[in-house]
Design an enzyme around this catalytic site. Structure first.
Site, PDB file in Angstrom:
ATOM      1  N   GLY A   1      -3.682  -6.459  -1.637  1.00  0.00           N
ATOM      2  CA  GLY A   1      -2.627  -6.902  -0.725  1.00  0.00           C
ATOM      3  C   GLY A   1      -2.940  -8.330  -0.312  1.00  0.00           C
ATOM      4  CG  PHE A   2      -3.423 -12.611  -1.153  1.00  0.00           C
ATOM      5  CD1 PHE A   2      -4.769 -12.365  -0.905  1.00  0.00           C
ATOM      6  CD2 PHE A   2      -2.976 -13.934  -1.184  1.00  0.00           C
ATOM      7  CE1 PHE A   2      -5.648 -13.413  -0.695  1.00  0.00           C
ATOM      8  CE2 PHE A   2      -3.862 -14.987  -0.981  1.00  0.00           C
ATOM      9  CZ  PHE A   2      -5.199 -14.730  -0.738  1.00  0.00           C
ATOM     10  N   GLY A   3      -0.636 -10.342   1.686  1.00  0.00           N
ATOM     11  CA  GLY A   3       0.246 -10.824   2.745  1.00  0.00           C
ATOM     12  C   GLY A   3      -0.594 -11.437   3.854  1.00  0.00           C
ATOM     13  N   GLY A   4      -0.057 -11.429   5.065  1.00  0.00           N
ATOM     14  CA  GLY A   4      -0.770 -12.044   6.190  1.00  0.00           C
ATOM     15  C   GLY A   4      -2.173 -11.496   6.353  1.00  0.00           C
ATOM     16  CG  LEU A   5      -4.589  -7.230   7.196  1.00  0.00           C
ATOM     17  CD1 LEU A   5      -4.954  -7.751   8.580  1.00  0.00           C
ATOM     18  CD2 LEU A   5      -4.235  -5.752   7.254  1.00  0.00           C
TER      19      LEU A   5
ATOM     20  CG  HIS B   1       6.602   2.423  16.702  1.00  0.00           C
ATOM     21  ND1 HIS B   1       5.933   3.586  16.413  1.00  0.00           N
ATOM     22  CD2 HIS B   1       6.154   1.514  15.804  1.00  0.00           C
ATOM     23  CE1 HIS B   1       5.105   3.379  15.401  1.00  0.00           C
ATOM     24  NE2 HIS B   1       5.229   2.134  15.006  1.00  0.00           N
TER      25      HIS B   1
ATOM     26  CE  LYS C   1      -0.835  -1.559  12.880  1.00  0.00           C
ATOM     27  NZ  LYS C   1       0.312  -2.465  12.912  1.00  0.00           N
TER      28      LYS C   1
ATOM     29  CB  ALA D   1       9.130  -7.960   8.823  1.00  0.00           C
ATOM     30  CB  THR D   2       6.221  -8.082  13.258  1.00  0.00           C
ATOM     31  OG1 THR D   2       5.535  -8.603  12.134  1.00  0.00           O
ATOM     32  CG2 THR D   2       5.239  -7.410  14.196  1.00  0.00           C
TER      33      THR D   2
ATOM     34  CD  GLU E   1       5.503  -2.485  10.939  1.00  0.00           C
ATOM     35  OE1 GLU E   1       4.397  -2.167  11.392  1.00  0.00           O
ATOM     36  OE2 GLU E   1       5.647  -3.308  10.009  1.00  0.00           O
TER      37      GLU E   1
END
Lengths: 345, 345
Positions: A27-31, A212, A138, A204-205, A208
């Site tokens: 995975g090479f997104g923000g994280l 919730h 999560k 996107a965040t 998300e």
């Protein structure tokens, strides 16, 4: 004679006279990008492989995070890196096969759909690769899928540490420590604060987070137009208050025997109109001591620490601890509440 | 197939279908008595032997803490307990020999002189007994003596966990967790608060605190008359401010590779005229994140938790974790900053 674990930092686990641990990031997104930057100055770990969904890059001498991030930003995949990159379908499978000498991976993948991480674990089990895997999952329901694979991981010679980010992860481990003062745990309450000056940089965040909220779901939040999100935020003065989020801290503390999962709650406050956090992220552990006193221990994160620092630091701390277990032949599944992370230099 | 540690609470470590762990407590002053009370309601552990310097009591069916405390208070030794007690010189040696089936001991002994705990460890090594030992040592110089015995402990089949009280212990472990967010640790600062309404009920403890003050020593503080102590407290309005105390948190965090020991400080404020604590006991971990931000995580103990709860709870949590290591054949020396304590039910 059995060597003590406390000697491992100087010897078997990561011996500076030896080589650094060879680490992969999936995975090479923000994280994933933050993970590459976290690793850059480390002497005890070296990033040698990183993959995104369109390709991967592998260099046994070590990947340059700046170069990786630049090429990924421009071309949309690490596969575009000259010489060391490869564009491909089934990029994770290809990366595992190309980089057999990797000691451990940080799975920095978005778990979308909710079964994705488990399917990646199955690829590792099928590949024959042996080593350490660390995730920062999560949702409780996602972690339950990993836990189902416990025996298969052990049989495959994989040491898997789950829930090793910030929450679950850092805060869950702190709660497990805090619990020690008490005869009985009444409540573990995790509350996070997030401040962002301009929600449109985090579309996107924010969706998300909205997913919730009561009356919303992942699907309904994704389907909202920007105007609908802005209208919702106008009604709440830019504040998103999240309660009873599905977070695997509950499962991890239950598995560790600390309390039933229904005593663990995770919530937070997101201010979408101020960069300053509306409150400091913290975990409160309330219990009864053997003398019958009710009290609360609190672990609070410094406001200046980013999500990336609080996720990637612990993830690699658990990867180092997992390597010490793996080198002793201890395979299978562990959570961040059961193993002490080791500081990575 | 190797079993995962996460299964141990349900299986090998302490299986409720199996028997509870058989535990011993050496030393029966305030800490040893509190330890007996902490254990009383536990299903996973049973106190079967306890010793003081004049004798010991052993009962494989379990010792009754109320009865033990009553007899100790009246007769000055557990050796006076009818049938199960034995008065003797070399009571620790005698207790170890009488209770060969004990899984682990909590060493709740005052370390006076500063070499005493190490001499007890030598008795265990010489005895041929194999199991888990846990201490709540404070001073760095005392822990260094234990660490010197690392290889002998491993060869003897003993799993020894050192520094497993409150500080060092609970707060050191919390600091090790907190450190994970940072690329570099600048400072670990432990500050404790103690409030006592009437110092004359704690004459020995107050003199021990005075011994840590500038211009005082253990010998000079012990030699002070009550009038001299009262005069000193009048000059400070009843407040004892302690700085740069010799605490092994520094050594433990250095051994765990987190920071050099000179970056770790331990101090406290004792109010001898108010039962309310002058401040909440806490540890602050300051560091630099990978992005270059300086921040501080804080772990704060609830004011209602006693020293006894914050020492004995962790001590038995580490004893349970140590048993899981011992059953895997992992012997030698560990500190509370390297192993995750397990919650004892």
């Amino acid at each position: 004679m059995t060597q003590s674990l406390s000697q491992l930092p100087q010897s078997a686990a990561v011996d500076p006279r030896d080589r650094p641990l060879r680490v992969g990031v999936l995975g090479f997104g923000g994280l994933g990008q933050a993970a590459a930057r976290v690793l850059a100055p480390k002497r005890e770990m070296r990033l040698v492989v990183a993959a995104d969904h369109l390709g991967f890059a592998y260099d046994g001498a070590g990947l340059d995070p700046d170069r990786c991030i630049e090429v990924y930003g421009a071309a949309g995949t690490l596969g575009a890196l000259p010489e060391i990159g490869e564009r491909c379908d089934r990029s994770i499978e290809a990366a595992i096969a190309a980089a057999q000498d990797v000691d451990g991976y940080f799975l920095a993948l978005p778990n979308l759909p909710n079964t994705f991480m488990a399917s990646v674990v199955d690829q590792f089990i099928a590949s024959g690769w042996r080593g350490v895997l660390v995730d920062a999952l999560k949702r409780t329901s996602a972690m339950e899928q990993i836990i189902e694979r416990r025996d298969r991981l052990a049989a495959a010679g994989i040491t898997y540490l789950t829930g090793c980010g910030a929450t679950p992860g850092l805060l869950t481990a702190a709660a497990a420590i805090a619990a020690q003062s008490y005869a009985e745990i009444h409540q573990v309450k995790i509350t996070f604060g997030v401040g962002i000056a301009n929600w449109e940089a985090y579309r996107a965040t924010i969706r998300e987070d909205i997913a919730h909220m009561p009356g919303h779901s992942v699907e309904s939040a994704r389907a909202m137009t920007d105007e609908e999100v802005a209208a919702l935020l106008d009604r709440t003065n830019g504040i998103l208050a999240l309660e009873n989020m599905e977070h695997a801290d509950d499962l991890m503390l239950e598995l560790a025997g600390i309390c039933d999962r229904d005593r663990v709650t995770v919530g937070g406050v997101v201010d979408t109109r101020n960069a300053k956090k509306p409150l400091s992220t913290n975990v409160q552990v309330t219990g009864r001591t053997f003398e019958g006193k009710i009290s609360t221990h609190t672990f609070t994160l410094g406001d200046e620490t980013s999500m990336a620092a609080n996720v990637c630091g612990p993830a690699f701390g658990y990867l180092k601890a997992g390597t010490a277990l793996h080198r002793r032949g201890i395979y299978g599944l562990f959570t961040a509440a059961e193993v002490m992370p080791q500081f990575v230099r």
